[in-house]
Design a protein around this motif. Sequence first.
Motif, PDB file in Angstrom:
ATOM      1  N   UNK A  14      -8.295  -5.676   7.195  1.00  0.00           N
ATOM      2  CA  UNK A  14      -8.298  -5.056   8.686  1.00  0.00           C
ATOM      3  C   UNK A  14      -6.123  -5.701   8.389  1.00  0.00           C
ATOM      4  N   UNK A  15      -5.893  -6.182   8.322  1.00  0.00           N
ATOM      5  CA  UNK A  15      -4.051  -6.429   8.125  1.00  0.00           C
ATOM      6  C   UNK A  15      -4.011  -5.116   7.056  1.00  0.00           C
ATOM      7  N   UNK A  16      -4.572  -4.836   5.979  1.00  0.00           N
ATOM      8  CA  UNK A  16      -4.488  -3.423   4.733  1.00  0.00           C
ATOM      9  C   UNK A  16      -4.400  -2.897   6.117  1.00  0.00           C
ATOM     10  N   UNK A  36       0.290  -1.097  -0.134  1.00  0.00           N
ATOM     11  CA  UNK A  36       0.381  -0.017   0.223  1.00  0.00           C
ATOM     12  C   UNK A  36       0.759   1.234   0.389  1.00  0.00           C
ATOM     13  N   UNK A  37       1.853   1.447   0.527  1.00  0.00           N
ATOM     14  CA  UNK A  37       2.893   2.868   0.561  1.00  0.00           C
ATOM     15  C   UNK A  37       4.161   1.840   0.494  1.00  0.00           C
ATOM     16  N   UNK A  38       4.633   2.245  -0.977  1.00  0.00           N
ATOM     17  CA  UNK A  38       5.186   1.700  -1.957  1.00  0.00           C
ATOM     18  C   UNK A  38       6.894   2.114  -1.524  1.00  0.00           C
ATOM     19  N   UNK A  62      -5.516   4.425   4.884  1.00  0.00           N
ATOM     20  CA  UNK A  62      -6.437   4.824   4.398  1.00  0.00           C
ATOM     21  C   UNK A  62      -6.229   4.260   3.101  1.00  0.00           C
ATOM     22  N   UNK A  63      -6.102   3.319   2.691  1.00  0.00           N
ATOM     23  CA  UNK A  63      -5.913   2.084   1.094  1.00  0.00           C
ATOM     24  C   UNK A  63      -6.524   2.632   1.110  1.00  0.00           C
ATOM     25  N   UNK A  64      -6.876   2.621  -0.219  1.00  0.00           N
ATOM     26  CA  UNK A  64      -7.822   2.437  -1.384  1.00  0.00           C
ATOM     27  C   UNK A  64      -8.216   1.045  -1.591  1.00  0.00           C
ATOM     28  N   UNK A  65      -9.052   0.342  -0.350  1.00  0.00           N
ATOM     29  CA  UNK A  65      -9.508  -1.159  -0.744  1.00  0.00           C
ATOM     30  C   UNK A  65     -10.233  -1.061  -1.702  1.00  0.00           C
ATOM     31  N   UNK A  66     -10.932  -0.378  -2.358  1.00  0.00           N
ATOM     32  CA  UNK A  66     -11.755  -0.878  -3.385  1.00  0.00           C
ATOM     33  C   UNK A  66     -11.343  -0.702  -4.889  1.00  0.00           C
TER      34      UNK A  66
END
Length: 127
Positions: free
Chosen positions: A47-49, A16-18, A55-59
Amino acid sequence: MSGREVFEYALVRVVPRIERGEMINAGVLVYCRARSFVGARVHLDETRLRCLDPGADVAGVRAALRGYQEICAGGEEAGQAGGDDPGRRFRWLTAPRSTIVQPGPIHTGLTADPGAEVDRLLALLVR
């Protein structure tokens, strides 16, 4: 076909954060040339993400993971890659990239059932 055949597999990772390089496994790709098989299974642990990036873009991540599955399945939903043979689709999906959803390195093994191997690896390495 009772004999075991060589297969290749790669994990699908979410980074999620390169810039931090932290990742979670979210899927597995399996290719067996002898059986003309390519398949993908995914499982996103939200949950782990969110632990790695609240603020991860789950979609967006889910859409990218769905794309891996569609390309493996082939056909019109896979776009232009859908008409390629299984080997080309696997090679395209496992090409290195620096995006949030990316493939890991390719590993090999032997299997009598590549479809079952996808499920086994997902349970072992992702869930």
